[in-house]
Design a protein around this motif. Structure first.
Motif, PDB file in Angstrom:
ATOM      1  N   GLY A 129       7.328  -8.607 -12.169  1.00 35.62           N
ATOM      2  CA  GLY A 129       7.450  -7.559 -11.294  1.00 35.62           C
ATOM      3  C   GLY A 129       8.044  -6.161 -11.771  1.00 35.62           C
ATOM      4  N   ALA A 130       8.820  -6.844 -13.426  1.00 33.58           N
ATOM      5  CA  ALA A 130       8.981  -5.518 -13.923  1.00 33.58           C
ATOM      6  C   ALA A 130       7.655  -4.603 -14.588  1.00 33.58           C
ATOM      7  N   SER A 131       6.509  -5.703 -14.788  1.00 33.67           N
ATOM      8  CA  SER A 131       5.081  -4.836 -15.213  1.00 33.67           C
ATOM      9  C   SER A 131       4.113  -3.936 -13.841  1.00 33.67           C
ATOM     10  N   LEU A 132       4.931  -3.610 -12.823  1.00 33.42           N
ATOM     11  CA  LEU A 132       4.493  -3.520 -11.491  1.00 33.42           C
ATOM     12  C   LEU A 132       5.352  -2.363 -11.094  1.00 33.42           C
ATOM     13  N   THR A 177       3.102   5.900 -13.081  1.00 29.58           N
ATOM     14  CA  THR A 177       2.222   6.589 -12.005  1.00 29.58           C
ATOM     15  C   THR A 177       2.858   7.765 -11.352  1.00 29.58           C
ATOM     16  N   PRO A 178       2.361   8.709 -12.031  1.00 26.15           N
ATOM     17  CA  PRO A 178       2.792  10.405 -10.686  1.00 26.15           C
ATOM     18  C   PRO A 178       3.079  10.234  -9.158  1.00 26.15           C
ATOM     19  N   SER A 179       1.455   9.924  -8.692  1.00 24.55           N
ATOM     20  CA  SER A 179       0.818   9.667  -7.647  1.00 24.55           C
ATOM     21  C   SER A 179       1.955   9.041  -6.408  1.00 24.55           C
ATOM     22  N   MET A 180       2.520   7.884  -7.690  1.00 22.98           N
ATOM     23  CA  MET A 180       2.848   7.088  -6.664  1.00 22.98           C
ATOM     24  C   MET A 180       5.057   7.233  -6.138  1.00 22.98           C
ATOM     25  N   THR A 181       5.239   8.412  -6.791  1.00 25.54           N
ATOM     26  CA  THR A 181       6.395   8.736  -6.439  1.00 25.54           C
ATOM     27  C   THR A 181       6.619  10.468  -5.840  1.00 25.54           C
ATOM     28  N   SER A 219       5.699   7.389  -3.009  1.00 29.24           N
ATOM     29  CA  SER A 219       5.380   8.291  -1.864  1.00 29.24           C
ATOM     30  C   SER A 219       5.089   7.451  -1.356  1.00 29.24           C
ATOM     31  N   GLN A 220       4.005   7.617  -0.805  1.00 28.69           N
ATOM     32  CA  GLN A 220       3.049   7.098   0.637  1.00 28.69           C
ATOM     33  C   GLN A 220       2.234   6.247  -0.242  1.00 28.69           C
ATOM     34  N   GLU A 221       1.487   6.564  -0.797  1.00 27.16           N
ATOM     35  CA  GLU A 221       1.049   5.401  -2.251  1.00 27.16           C
ATOM     36  C   GLU A 221       1.540   4.608  -2.942  1.00 27.16           C
TER      37      GLU A 221
END
Length: 167
Positions: A87-90, A97-101, A109-111
């Motif tokens: 879970g920590a690796s995920l 990953t900037p686009s994920m937040t 973020s939606q992504e």
């Protein structure tokens, strides 16, 4: 396996096992996507690995974690440690990953929503890990007390046999 761990271990174990099995037959596009995400987050580990090979390694890792959770003989400490690391690796991928937040770097973020929800894996893993450790500690304390009582009884019996006051 403690009875209270069964729902948590079955739910997480079945979920992760299924995820791993489904990745075994990953096509080239899926393998490249998975590899790209991992190599972007952990470049030193995965950058040079071929995408299809990475997908297989990931699949076998997920299968191992899922199987450990579902196997009653695997201790809560070991299963919880594996689940926490997975879970920590995920979450590491999510946070790096900037686009994920969103701009604050925390909220998804939606992504990122699909990965951000995996925080429950870390929580479940830490629950099993801490219960396993504290259970082992309690068990150790009980066995130490039991051994001390036994040693005291034996010493008392020996002292009574040797001592003139014991006759």
């Amino acid at each position: 396996m403690h009875l209270t761990h069964v729902p948590l271990r079955v739910a997480t174990g079945a979920y992760i096992l299924n995820s791993g099995v489904s990745k075994l037959g990953a096509d080239e596009g899926t393998a490249q996507f998975l590899h790209g995400a991992a190599a972007g987050t952990y470049p030193g580990l995965f950058q040079d690995m071929e995408p299809k090979r990475f997908a297989k390694v990931l699949a076998y890792g997920e299968i191992a974690v899922g199987a450990a959770l579902l196997t009653p003989k695997v201790s809560a400490t070991v299963a919880g440690g594996a689940l926490t690391a997975f879970g920590a690796s995920l979450l590491g991928m999510y946070l790096k990953t900037p686009s994920m937040t969103l701009d604050d770097g925390i909220r998804p973020s939606q992504e990122g929503t699909a990965v951000a929800k995996d925080v429950w894996l870390v929580g479940a893993g830490l629950t099993l890990l801490t219960q396993g450790i504290t259970g082992a500690a309690r068990s150790g304390v009980k066995s130490t007390r039991k051994a001390a009582r036994k040693a005291t009884k034996q010493a008392t019996k020996k002292a009574a046999k040797v001592s003139p006051l014991g006759s």
